[in-house]
Design an enzyme around this catalytic site. Structure first.
Site, short mmCIF file in Angstrom:
data_model
loop_
_atom_site.label_atom_id
_atom_site.label_comp_id
_atom_site.label_asym_id
_atom_site.label_seq_id
_atom_site.Cartn_x
_atom_site.Cartn_y
_atom_site.Cartn_z
CD GLU A 269 32.62 -38.11 13.45
OE1 GLU A 269 32.97 -38.39 12.26
OE2 GLU A 269 31.98 -37.30 13.67
CD GLN B 3 28.72 -32.89 18.14
OE1 GLN B 3 28.02 -33.07 17.08
NE2 GLN B 3 29.48 -32.02 18.56
CG ASP C 68 24.16 -42.97 20.09
OD1 ASP C 68 23.96 -42.50 19.04
OD2 ASP C 68 23.80 -42.95 21.30
CG PHE D 230 27.08 -38.51 14.85
CD1 PHE D 230 26.39 -39.22 13.85
CD2 PHE D 230 26.52 -37.61 15.79
CE1 PHE D 230 25.12 -38.93 13.59
CE2 PHE D 230 25.26 -37.31 15.28
CZ PHE D 230 24.53 -37.72 14.23
CG HIS E 173 20.99 -37.54 17.32
ND1 HIS E 173 20.82 -37.45 16.01
CD2 HIS E 173 21.93 -36.52 17.71
CE1 HIS E 173 21.39 -36.56 15.60
NE2 HIS E 173 21.88 -35.83 16.60
C1 LIG Z 1 29.37 -38.14 11.23
C2 LIG Z 1 28.57 -37.17 12.18
N1 LIG Z 1 29.41 -36.60 13.20
C3 LIG Z 1 28.83 -35.84 14.04
C4 LIG Z 1 27.54 -35.21 13.57
C5 LIG Z 1 27.14 -34.38 14.69
N2 LIG Z 1 26.79 -33.00 14.03
C6 LIG Z 1 25.56 -32.53 13.59
S1 LIG Z 1 25.62 -31.36 12.72
C7 LIG Z 1 27.32 -30.87 12.94
C8 LIG Z 1 28.00 -29.68 12.23
C9 LIG Z 1 27.78 -29.63 10.84
O1 LIG Z 1 28.25 -28.60 10.33
P1 LIG Z 1 28.28 -28.57 8.84
O2 LIG Z 1 28.65 -29.58 8.14
O3 LIG Z 1 28.98 -27.26 8.39
O4 LIG Z 1 26.79 -28.05 8.32
P2 LIG Z 1 26.12 -27.21 8.89
O5 LIG Z 1 25.46 -27.43 10.12
O6 LIG Z 1 26.55 -25.63 9.03
O7 LIG Z 1 24.84 -27.03 7.85
C10 LIG Z 1 27.72 -31.96 13.93
C11 LIG Z 1 28.96 -32.07 14.21
C12 LIG Z 1 26.89 -35.65 12.87
N3 LIG Z 1 25.61 -35.42 12.24
N4 LIG Z 1 27.49 -36.61 12.05
#
Ligand SMILES: Cc1ncc(C[n+]2csc(CCOP(=O)(O)OP(=O)(O)O)c2C)c(N)n1
Lengths: 341, 400
Positions: free
Chosen positions: A72, A94, A96, A98, A141
């Site tokens: 972010e 995505q 609040d 985050f 969330h």
């Molecule tokens: C700081 C942050 N930004 C966005 C999100 C929203 N989000 C949840 S899971 C995800 C994807 C995560 O991908 P990865 O790190 O590859 O882990 P995986 O889900 O594949 O286990 C996102 C963007 C979050 N949880 N935290």
């Protein structure tokens, strides 16, 4: 107040969701102005987790609607650079909570760039953030983060509560030469109302509040996710003899003192309603402004109905935290101040 | 709000490259280079050119049969846990479940390599590693069920709360490991992160601190190909995520994340190294998320069925089962016994998750501060009155 479209266009209106109206606003802004770029996590192929950016990458290409790496601070920081070079980035956070990694960029650069460069470097960018609770999301969330943004001079803070406003306010935010934090009440994403994308209803510009329901005995001042709660409370209060006016702020910064003051001077009583925490929350600022401007017109102190001063609770407990119709009615009953004292 | 079309001043026209001088390095008569502070460590970049494997290679013969059988049982239980938890989302018993089906080898190995005194720092997808570490499955699932943010006592099993914001748990792991070393304890922290999470600033900062402090910490990246919809190619341009270690000055290892014996081997080396004072390691396990991101996600929007099918066929459970059978270490009876055990675990989980959790709304105010503030006392009293009123007039709350 909102001018509702009439005539053939209005008759053609079909039910649309807030998410659809937001999507349409992005699409129309991108079609009209090639400098508008959308970027964020999952905004391209997936169309965003709430599908607000659905179809934009297919229509305008990956360079205009870009799936970024998951970072972010990086997303907002690069958007600052893009804005420096004449683009109008629209960033999607995505959820609040985050958005917090990008806080440094927002507070130190996005909000201050115009000021610290003596106006030479404006920041025409929009940060879209789904916010608020009520959708059964797990922790991080459901935050109501508006007070943090309100406390940062240099940012506009805008939040729609209706389908028309979702379209109109987002178009205006993207067109603005100043940075806008555009807060999308996620529990209203799927709320529908008749809306015509071909001839969207005209809306009041950013910075203006609107009276959603006229009334005479007290004013409910609210915004975003709490607007439907207040409208429902106003209906319920009729049975108790209360005729409540409901003001939808739409924009927290700039704040429309005029509309709010006009209403409260007439009704003599006011309750501020939001789901963000009460202590240090938006309601404190609003109540103070109302008191400063309406003191001699007030029949009772300005009350606040807010979320509790606790970290946002787990989904099974959120109904106890979120201010609902009962809490609003309870506050309205407490406006019988002069009778009690 | 001012809406105008004020063009931002032509930025291209204003940039001018600084006028370049002569190449001083080649100018023998020029000034002498000062004492550079540049580290030129001759360590090779990465030991593994391809993901390290054990099963099906010569290394397999050296693997301890008892360990492999134990890991097999854990994998089967883990798979069953994933399918059960996913089923519970359909029955509305879990608000959401991010399945780790296909990634069980990483989850199981991460828990298996730690000593009791060590710490695990899981991410939101890692309930399985948490359970494999010994946390009560129901307690591990409270976050996803929605009754509590963290249902277990982190100190009891030395498992940090499941972190929902991505990569934010990594600096915590470094700090805890550093603190343990300052206190003279030989504790290691193992932190889990996804491929997407490696893009966050917190990942960078954690890696850098860990290397500078030589903290006893192991980072395990589960590269499952996607961050929700975003493929690895849009996440990082590095040759592998393990390569990121090089820039920080720590060893990076690349391992086949579906080969539980390989993940176990590499993590064991990394944990031993950390415990012995050798500092941090970054391990990238290459695996795949065969289910959607969560039950709420539509994975067909961003990936092909063929790709998923290929990975489903390269299954961590079947991979180990085949190897064990091939060596005569596993027969039908044992497979059935392990499956029965897993089934019983699932039945118990189902039964316990079907019981409605007993919640006290007053808990909202319980643990905000060590001592409740007067404002919270006031708010708690208000909620208590509301609840009493609702209890006195049943149905009234619903009616509104
Ligand atoms: C700081 C942050 N930004 C966005 C999100 C929203 N989000 C949840 S899971 C995800 C994807 C995560 O991908 P990865 O790190 O590859 O882990 P995986 O889900 O594949 O286990 C996102 C963007 C979050 N949880 N935290």
């Amino acid at each position: 107040m909102t001018t509702l479209a009439t005539g053939p266009a209005a008759r053609a209106a079909k039910p649309a969701t807030m998410a659809q109206a937001l999507q349409r606003a992005l699409r129309d802004a991108m079609a009209e102005d090639p400098s508008v770029h959308v970027l964020g996590e999952d905004v391209g192929t997936l169309g965003g987790v709430f599908r607000v950016t659905d179809g934009l990458a297919a229509e305008f290409g990956d360079d205009r609607c870009t799936d970024t790496p998951l970072a972010e601070a990086g997303i907002l920081g690069t958007a600052v650079g893009m804005a420096m070079y004449g683009l109008r980035p629209v960033v999607e956070m995505q959820f609040d909570a985050f958005a917090y990694p990008s806080f440094e960029q927002l507070v130190s650069h996005v909000a201050k760039m115009r000021n610290r460069t003596g106006g030479a470097m404006p920041m025409p960018l929009t940060v879209r953030i789904p916010y608020g609770g009520g959708i059964g999301g797990v922790e991080h969330h459901s935050d109501s983060s508006e007070a943090y943004y309100m406390a940062t001079p240099g940012l506009h803070v805008v939040t729609p509560a209706t389908v028309e406003d979702a379209y109109g306010l987002l178009r205006a935010s993207i067109a603005s030469d100043d940075p806008v934090v555009f807060l999308e009440p996620k529990r209203l994403y799927w709320s529908k109302s008749p809306w015509s994308p071909e001839a969207p209803a005209a809306v009041e510009p950013v910075g203006r509040a609107v009276v959603r329901r006229p009334g005479s005995s007290a004013t409910l001042i609210t915004y975003g996710p709490s607007l439907p709660v207040c409208l429902e409370a106003a209906e319920a209060a009729r049975a108790e003899g209360w005729d409540l006016e409901v003001v939808d702020l739409r924009s927290l910064v700039p704040f429309d003192d005029e509309t709010v003051v006009r209403s409260v001077r007439r009704t003599g009583r006011a309750v501020v309603v939001h789901e963000s925490t009460g202590f240090g929350g938006p309601g404190g600022e609003i109540a103070a402004r109302v008191t400063e401007r309406c003191f001699h017109h007030l029949e009772a102190p300005v009350l606040r109905v807010a979320g509790f001063d606790i970290p946002y609770p787990p989904p099974m407990q959120e109904r106890h935290h979120l201010p609902g119709v009962d809490r609003v009615l309870d506050a309205v009953a407490r406006l019988q101040w002069e009778a009690e004292n | 709000m001012k809406k105008s079309s004020t063009p931002v001043r032509d930025p291209a026209g204003k940039t001018r490259a600084p006028s370049g001088g002569a190449d001083r390095a080649s100018d023998a008569a020029g000034p002498v280079a000062p004492a550079w502070r540049v580290r030129t460590d001759p360590t090779p970049l990465l030991p593994d050119e391809r993901p390290f494997r054990v099963l099906g290679t010569r290394a397999e013969a050296a693997a301890d049969p008892a360990l492999l059988l134990r890991l097999y049982a854990e994998l089967v239980r883990g798979r069953r846990f994933n399918t059960q938890a996913t089923a519970l989302t359909r029955q509305g018993r879990l608000a959401v479940y991010p399945s780790s089906t296909g990634q069980e080898a990483c989850e199981v190995a991460a828990a298996a390599v730690l000593a009791e005194r060590d710490w695990l720092f899981p991410s939101y997808r890692d309930s399985l590693a948490v359970v494999a570490r010994g946390v009560d499955p129901v307690e591990a699932l409270t976050l996803l069920r929605g009754d509590r943010h963290t249902g277990y006592d982190p100190y009891r099993h030395r498992v940090a709360p499941l972190s929902t914001p991505l990569a934010t748990q990594l600096p915590h792991a470094v700090g805890l490991a550093h603190a343990a070393r300052l206190k003279g304890d030989d504790v290691v922290a193992l932190a889990l992160v996804g491929d997407g999470g490696t893009s966050e600033g917190d990942f960078h900062e954690a890696m850098n601190f860990a290397a500078v402090w030589q903290a006893p910490v192991v980072f395990l990246v589960q590269n499952n190909g996607f961050a929700i919809s975003v493929p690895l190619s849009k996440q990082s341009a590095a040759p592998t995520l393990a390569h990121k270690a090089v820039g920080y000055g720590m060893p990076g290892r690349l391992v086949d994340g579906n080969d539980v014996a390989a993940v176990h081997t590499v993590l064991t080396e990394a944990v031993d190294r950390a415990r012995g004072g050798g500092g941090p390691t970054l391990v990238e396990a290459v695996t795949y998320r065969v289910e959607a991101h969560t039950n709420a996600d539509d994975a067909t929007r961003y990936r092909d069925d063929d790709e998923v099918a290929a990975w489903r066929a390269y299954d961590p459970v079947r991979l180990l089962e085949g190897a064990l059978r091939g060596r005569g270490l596993l027969d039908d009876d044992e497979v059935a016994r392990v499956a029965r055990d897993a089934e019983e675990m699932a039945a118990r989980l189902r039964e316990r998750m079907n019981a409605e959790p007993v919640l006290d709304p007053m808990d909202l105010f319980g643990q905000v501060y060590a001592e409740r503030t007067s404002q919270l006392e006031e708010q708690a009293a208000r909620l208590r009155a509301e609840l009493d009123a609702a209890a006195g007039a049943p149905g009234q709350e619903e009616a509104r």
